[in-house]
Design an enzyme around this catalytic site. Sequence first.
Site, PDB file in Angstrom:
ATOM      1  N   HIS A  44       0.887  -1.208  -0.052  1.00 45.69           N
ATOM      2  CA  HIS A  44      -0.064  -0.087   0.079  1.00 45.69           C
ATOM      3  C   HIS A  44       0.829   1.455  -0.137  1.00 45.69           C
ATOM      4  O   HIS A  44       2.042   0.950   0.082  1.00 45.69           O
ATOM      5  CB  HIS A  44      -0.753   0.066   1.346  1.00 45.69           C
ATOM      6  CG  HIS A  44      -0.003  -0.204   2.302  1.00 45.69           C
ATOM      7  ND1 HIS A  44       0.237  -1.545   3.129  1.00 45.69           N
ATOM      8  CD2 HIS A  44       0.543   0.818   3.164  1.00 45.69           C
ATOM      9  CE1 HIS A  44       1.008  -1.324   4.125  1.00 45.69           C
ATOM     10  NE2 HIS A  44       1.146  -0.058   4.113  1.00 45.69           N
ATOM     11  N   HIS A 131       6.510   5.555  -1.330  1.00 40.81           N
ATOM     12  CA  HIS A 131       6.808   4.343  -1.889  1.00 40.81           C
ATOM     13  C   HIS A 131       6.072   3.331  -1.598  1.00 40.81           C
ATOM     14  O   HIS A 131       5.282   3.285  -0.826  1.00 40.81           O
ATOM     15  CB  HIS A 131       8.335   4.116  -1.494  1.00 40.81           C
ATOM     16  CG  HIS A 131       8.634   4.091  -0.056  1.00 40.81           C
ATOM     17  ND1 HIS A 131       8.567   4.951   1.040  1.00 40.81           N
ATOM     18  CD2 HIS A 131       8.543   2.732   0.798  1.00 40.81           C
ATOM     19  CE1 HIS A 131       8.469   4.347   2.222  1.00 40.81           C
ATOM     20  NE2 HIS A 131       8.746   2.845   2.044  1.00 40.81           N
TER      21      HIS A 131
END
Length: 190
Positions: A44, A131
């Site tokens: 996620h 990220h």
Amino acid sequence: MKKTLRLFIAAPIPDAVTRFLKNTRTTLDQPGLNIRWVPVENIHLTLKFIGDIDAVSVDPIAERMDAAAGANASFALIARSVGGFPNLRSFRVLWVGVDGDTRRLETLQRSVESELETLGLERERRRFHPHFTLARARQRVDGGRFGLLDASWTQHASEAFRVDRICLLASVLKPSGAEYTRLHTSYLAG
């Protein structure tokens, strides 16, 4: 006895990006690369790690998330390139970066921080570095040894995807890895 939950707020990713990350993982996985891969269904885009907090705080957090999300329009991102923390040459965390409308992503992240600060939750002191974590290692890994410093990885990119919601997730750490439960979803405007 108080019940505590380990919470964080993240933007979920669509199936197409999950497949892209899975294919990236398959390409990168080599003999001798001593890392622990994150299950792709757990990947996620984290906006805010809250940590261990009393379960009664879930509803106020959800309300503040709704306010932050409602003040921001949806936007498009791309998963792009491969990187590492502290750096790709010698990493302990391997990740895929984020490109696209990153200014809107940063604005959303700051909105979440500001809204949660009204509840007494501290702001993150480190700079936001969006990220997707692919893997972790117990010891530093030489990225050059595995071809990760090849310039072609900077062009490695997914198709664009829309961020139109954020989720409050509870994390339970188990020997087999973290398990996540979605507690709340807030939708961005537009």
